[in-house]
Enzyme design. Structure first.
Site, mmCIF file in Angstrom:
data_model
loop_
_atom_site.group_PDB
_atom_site.id
_atom_site.type_symbol
_atom_site.label_atom_id
_atom_site.label_comp_id
_atom_site.label_asym_id
_atom_site.label_seq_id
_atom_site.Cartn_x
_atom_site.Cartn_y
_atom_site.Cartn_z
ATOM 1 N N GLU A 183 -81.991 -86.492 27.904
ATOM 2 C CA GLU A 183 -80.933 -87.196 27.188
ATOM 3 C C GLU A 183 -81.438 -88.554 26.683
ATOM 4 O OE1 GLU A 183 -78.046 -85.833 26.596
ATOM 5 O OE2 GLU A 183 -78.315 -84.068 27.878
ATOM 6 N N LYS A 198 -78.782 -80.516 43.071
ATOM 7 C CA LYS A 198 -79.151 -79.108 43.219
ATOM 8 C C LYS A 198 -79.592 -78.820 44.653
ATOM 9 C CE LYS A 198 -80.557 -78.571 38.375
ATOM 10 N NZ LYS A 198 -81.685 -78.493 37.430
#
Length: 410
Positions: A183, A198
């Site tokens: 990003e 995660k």
């Protein structure tokens, strides 16, 4: 066979991928009935009938034909509201929001049990790699010792450009942003938080224990310098951003995220570009390796489709290991061997090393290689986050003779 009528929240990169993947899946017996977005007039990357697009979530929740919610939105707070409302309305839901899941998983597990409704989220952990369902079904025993790997494609792409193509870190980061792997604000990926969330989710299914993200040492690659890169190359290593949960003994396990010096003999050494790679190790089956694209529109959408198909057959997570009588406890009282590079911050004096193996000082840079307790890394995380400091793990867990040779010591 039951037909699945989907209410989809989000029509960004992954949402468009879901539309395309479902259109190609001839045996899915699923259709997207409604799509909720923030801006109905925004141009999309896929063709969708305008009459199914809405900006009101009630148009989905009040539609009696919709029997599955799929949410792939970025906002973790909005994701939480959608998922909890779906569960309370007894509508099964598929989510890809790792931040929301890692922060609220214990509550979401209770809601599933209370309302007898399923929440699936394989796509939240490693994109197209089906790690969660494998941990749930194949590794549903207490022989598992370790889950370790590269869980973030953006940081891995950057490091691959650095080590395989001799790019500078800044150029590699810009290239990752140009290609859409990172990003405009890449901190979520390169500072390790994507990998952390995660890992928290994976640990619930690997060991049956939830650990708050706030309690896990997390360090990314944003402070890496040419000195660290050259040190790794001199040692015939690559630096990779590695997340790991390790069962130390029957009673305890630890987990952390940080850069690691990876030797050529290790499976994850050859995991390059935007790919993810996960090594699962157990007492009786040694190492098993899973590899695939960890992000992107179609890889993530394919994992969402897998969860949709699983719901077609009534599948739900059983969280079997959370019901084990003897589960290991999380500890940070373990010794790590680390490399810390610094310039002005006096690391050897500020950190309580157990033992210093190597020390180097010069006018331009300094580094120290030493043993330290993981809890002290957490305790002194503010010091380690100084602009002139970089830390990397030198692995010492499961360093057996099968994978170790004379030139593999740092």
């Amino acid at each position: 066979m039951v037909s699945i009528k989907i209410g989809l929240f989000g029509l960004g990169t992954v949402g468009c991928g879901i539309v395309d993947v479902i259109a190609k899946a001839r045996n899915a017996n699923a259709e997207i009935k409604r799509i909720c977005v923030r801006d109905k007039n925004k141009q999309r990357k896929t063709a969708v009938a305008p009459e199914i697009i809405t900006d009101s979530k009630d148009d989905i929740f009040n539609d009696a034909e919709i029997n599955l919610i799929v949410e792939v939105i970025d906002d973790p707070n909005a994701s939480y509201e959608i998922v909890t409302e779906a569960l309370r309305k007894r509508i099964p839901v598929v989510s890809g929001n790792k931040t929301m899941l890692a922060r609220h998983l214990p509550e979401l597990i209770k809601l599933q049990q209370e309302y007898s409704t399923a929440l699936l989220y394989d796509a939240s952990a490693c994109g197209s790699i089906p790690v969660i369902r494998n941990l749930e079904e194949y590794y549903d025993n207490d022989l598992l010792l370790e889950v370790k790997g590269i869980l973030n494609g953006s940081s891995n792409y950057i490091l691959s450009q650095v080590f395989d193509h001799n790019e500078s870190y800044n150029n590699a980061l810009k290239r990752a942003q140009d290609y859409g792997y990172a990003e405009s604000d890449p901190s979520f990926d390169i500072d390790g938080y994507d990998s952390l969330f995660k890992l928290v989710i994976i640990t619930v299914h690997a060991l049956g224990v939830y650990v708050s993200p706030d309690d896990v040492f997390t360090y990314g690659i944003s402070h890496i310098s040419d000195y660290d890169i050259n040190y790794a190359k001199e040692k015939n290593r690559k630096l990779k951003l590695v997340a790991q949960v390790i069962k130390i003994n029957d009673d305890n396990f630890c987990m952390f995220v940080m850069p690691e010096f990876v030797a050529p003999s290790r499976y994850i050494y050859s995991v390059d570009d935007e790919y993810n790679g996960i090594v699962i190790r157990g007492e009786c089956y040694d190492r098993q390796f899973m590899f695939g694209k960890g992000a992107g529109s179609l890889p993530t959408a394919s994992s969402i489709l897998s969860d949709i198909m699983a719901r077609l057959h009534g599948y739900k997570y059983e969280y079997k290991k959370m019901n084990y009588a003897a589960r290991p406890s999380y500890t940070t009282d373990i010794k790590l061997k680390v490399y810390i590079r610094y310039q002005h911050t006096n690391i050897p004096e500020l950190l309580p090393f157990i033992k210093i193996h190597e020390r180097y000082n010069s006018e331009k840079t300094n580094y120290v290689v030493g043993d330290i307790i993981l809890s002290d890394l957490l305790r002194f995380s503010d010091i380690l986050n100084a602009d002139d400091v970089f830390i990397a793990n030198i692995p010492n867990f499961f360093e057996d003779t099968e994978y170790k040779s004379s030139n593999e010591t740092i």
